[in-house]
Design a protein around this motif. Structure first.
Motif, PDB file in Angstrom:
ATOM      1  N   SER A 155       0.874  -1.184   0.051  1.00  0.00           N
ATOM      2  CA  SER A 155      -0.075   0.228   0.032  1.00  0.00           C
ATOM      3  C   SER A 155       1.026   1.161  -0.163  1.00  0.00           C
ATOM      4  O   SER A 155       2.413   1.386   0.661  1.00  0.00           O
ATOM      5  N   ILE A 156       0.881   2.426  -0.984  1.00  0.00           N
ATOM      6  CA  ILE A 156       0.429   3.486  -0.491  1.00  0.00           C
ATOM      7  C   ILE A 156      -0.063   5.119  -0.409  1.00  0.00           C
ATOM      8  O   ILE A 156      -1.327   4.652  -1.094  1.00  0.00           O
ATOM      9  N   THR A 157      -0.215   5.694  -0.046  1.00  0.00           N
ATOM     10  CA  THR A 157      -0.573   6.758   0.188  1.00  0.00           C
ATOM     11  C   THR A 157      -0.357   8.036  -0.102  1.00  0.00           C
ATOM     12  O   THR A 157       0.581   8.271   0.457  1.00  0.00           O
ATOM     13  N   LEU A 158      -0.985   8.814  -1.526  1.00  0.00           N
ATOM     14  CA  LEU A 158      -0.583  10.038  -1.967  1.00  0.00           C
ATOM     15  C   LEU A 158      -1.471  11.024  -1.053  1.00  0.00           C
ATOM     16  O   LEU A 158      -2.910  11.064  -0.944  1.00  0.00           O
ATOM     17  N   VAL A 159      -0.548  12.119  -0.875  1.00  0.00           N
ATOM     18  CA  VAL A 159      -1.376  13.245  -0.387  1.00  0.00           C
ATOM     19  C   VAL A 159      -1.556  14.725  -1.417  1.00  0.00           C
ATOM     20  O   VAL A 159       0.101  14.694  -1.875  1.00  0.00           O
ATOM     21  N   CYS A 160      -2.024  15.004  -1.886  1.00  0.00           N
ATOM     22  CA  CYS A 160      -2.732  16.560  -2.646  1.00  0.00           C
ATOM     23  C   CYS A 160      -3.213  17.591  -1.207  1.00  0.00           C
ATOM     24  O   CYS A 160      -4.205  17.839  -0.841  1.00  0.00           O
ATOM     25  N   THR A 161      -1.886  18.735  -1.634  1.00  0.00           N
ATOM     26  CA  THR A 161      -2.637  19.597  -0.682  1.00  0.00           C
ATOM     27  C   THR A 161      -2.754  20.854  -1.537  1.00  0.00           C
ATOM     28  O   THR A 161      -2.354  21.278  -2.914  1.00  0.00           O
TER      29      THR A 161
END
Length: 124
Positions: A16-22
């Motif tokens: 698993s990997i989690t990407l974040v967009c701010t």
């Protein structure tokens, strides 16, 4: 709107990997946020999207049931949780905003705002 993506990296197949967009501005409808990806030698393609008021989410068939897009209460971040990763998920992932969705698919040609890409590599 300025978009900043983070969270890419290396994972093994099944991981698993989690990407974040701010974002630089508070996300409100009808501004839609989402993710596109581009594999080596391939074209940029739609992955997932979420309505500005979080009333709807959209996914490419290839990621349905494995990826989850979500906003947060601050309305300045959108996350993409990727589970059960496959080698074919290897790509540069781009955060995007302000695009229409046609038949459940985000229109890559009409994206208004792009973030920089973040590389996701899945090894076997």
């Amino acid at each position: 709107v300025q978009l900043q993506a983070s969270g890419g990296g290396l994972a093994q197949a099944g991981g698993s990997i989690t990407l974040v967009c701010t974002t630089s501005l508070r996300i409100v409808a009808p501004y839609r946020m989402g993710w596109f990806r581009q594999a080596p030698g391939g074209e940029r393609e739609f992955v997932a999207a979420i309505a500005g008021d979080e009333s709807a989410t959209y996914y490419a068939d290839s990621v349905k049931g494995r990826f989850t897009i979500s906003g947060d209460k601050s309305k300045y971040k959108v996350s993409l949780q990727m589970r059960d990763l496959k080698r074919e998920d290897t790509a540069i992932y781009y955060c995007a905003g302000g695009f229409p969705v046609h038949s459940g698919i985000g229109d890559v040609q009409q994206v208004k705002d792009w973030g920089q890409g973040t590389l996701v590599t899945v090894s076997s």
